[in-house]
Scaffold this motif. Structure first.
Motif, short mmCIF file in Angstrom:
data_model
loop_
_atom_site.label_atom_id
_atom_site.label_comp_id
_atom_site.label_asym_id
_atom_site.label_seq_id
_atom_site.Cartn_x
_atom_site.Cartn_y
_atom_site.Cartn_z
N PHE A 28 -9.64 27.56 -1.87
CA PHE A 28 -10.06 28.90 -1.80
C PHE A 28 -9.12 29.55 -0.94
O PHE A 28 -8.74 29.15 0.24
CB PHE A 28 -11.41 28.89 -1.38
CG PHE A 28 -12.57 28.48 -2.25
CD1 PHE A 28 -13.31 29.47 -2.75
CD2 PHE A 28 -12.72 27.39 -2.68
CE1 PHE A 28 -14.26 29.10 -3.78
CE2 PHE A 28 -13.60 26.89 -3.41
CZ PHE A 28 -14.74 27.70 -4.02
N HIS A 30 -9.05 33.17 1.34
CA HIS A 30 -9.61 34.37 1.75
C HIS A 30 -8.73 35.18 2.37
O HIS A 30 -7.98 34.68 3.42
CB HIS A 30 -10.79 33.98 2.80
CG HIS A 30 -11.86 33.15 1.87
ND1 HIS A 30 -12.82 33.73 1.05
CD2 HIS A 30 -11.95 31.85 1.79
CE1 HIS A 30 -13.50 32.43 0.55
NE2 HIS A 30 -13.08 31.69 0.87
N GLU A 129 -9.73 43.71 0.91
CA GLU A 129 -9.69 42.38 1.09
C GLU A 129 -9.90 41.39 -0.14
O GLU A 129 -10.18 42.07 -1.08
CB GLU A 129 -10.91 41.99 1.83
CG GLU A 129 -12.10 42.20 1.45
CD GLU A 129 -13.36 42.04 2.42
OE1 GLU A 129 -13.98 40.80 2.52
OE2 GLU A 129 -13.77 42.69 3.34
N THR A 131 -10.22 37.59 -2.33
CA THR A 131 -10.62 35.89 -2.39
C THR A 131 -9.94 35.56 -3.80
O THR A 131 -10.03 36.13 -4.73
CB THR A 131 -12.21 35.70 -2.49
OG1 THR A 131 -12.85 36.42 -1.42
CG2 THR A 131 -12.69 34.56 -2.45
#
Length: 135
Positions: A28, A30, A129, A131
């Motif tokens: 992942f 971020h 932002e 992800t």
């Protein structure tokens, strides 16, 4: 590719994002909200929403690359725009188009857009932002 983008029947098709992303992978990524700073911390495109969107997207791409990812790995974008009104949509879309053209990508993962009162400094008009999920 670890991300499949879907526009399900029964939901509207929006040209700048997909309604669903399905991801497989084990990492992942971020990315903190990116604003219109350059590498030296100078604010780019003061007072120019499209220019700031472009720089924020370029900064997201830089952050993704540092983690071994690209916009193809992004499963969700969140965009915060100061004093948002719908008449700003053409400027937002122009900034996205300019950034994706420069990067040679089509960035259409699921996205959320929030109108906010302010960001970290008065000169910043937008923050993006991301992800992502990779291999």
């Amino acid at each position: 590719m670890t991300v499949t983008l879907i526009n399900p029947a029964g939901l509207p098709e929006i040209p700048v994002y997909h309604q669903v992303s399905v991801a497989t992978g084990s990492r992942f990524v971020h990315v903190a909200g990116q604003v219109s700073w350059d590498a030296e911390g100078t604010n780019i495109a003061v007072g120019d929403l499209a220019g700031q969107v472009e720089q924020a997207y370029l900064n997201v791409a830089t952050a993704l690359a540092a983690a071994g990812a690209t916009f193809d790995d992004v499963v969700k974008l969140v965009v915060h725009v100061v004093d948002w009104t719908p008449d700003k949509m053409p400027l937002l879309l122009d900034g996205i188009a300019r950034a994706t053209a420069r990067l040679g990508v089509t960035a259409t993962p699921p996205a959320s857009l929030f109108g906010i009162t302010t960001l970290d400094v008065p000169e910043h008009l937008v923050e993006v932002e991301a992800t992502a999920i990779t291999g």
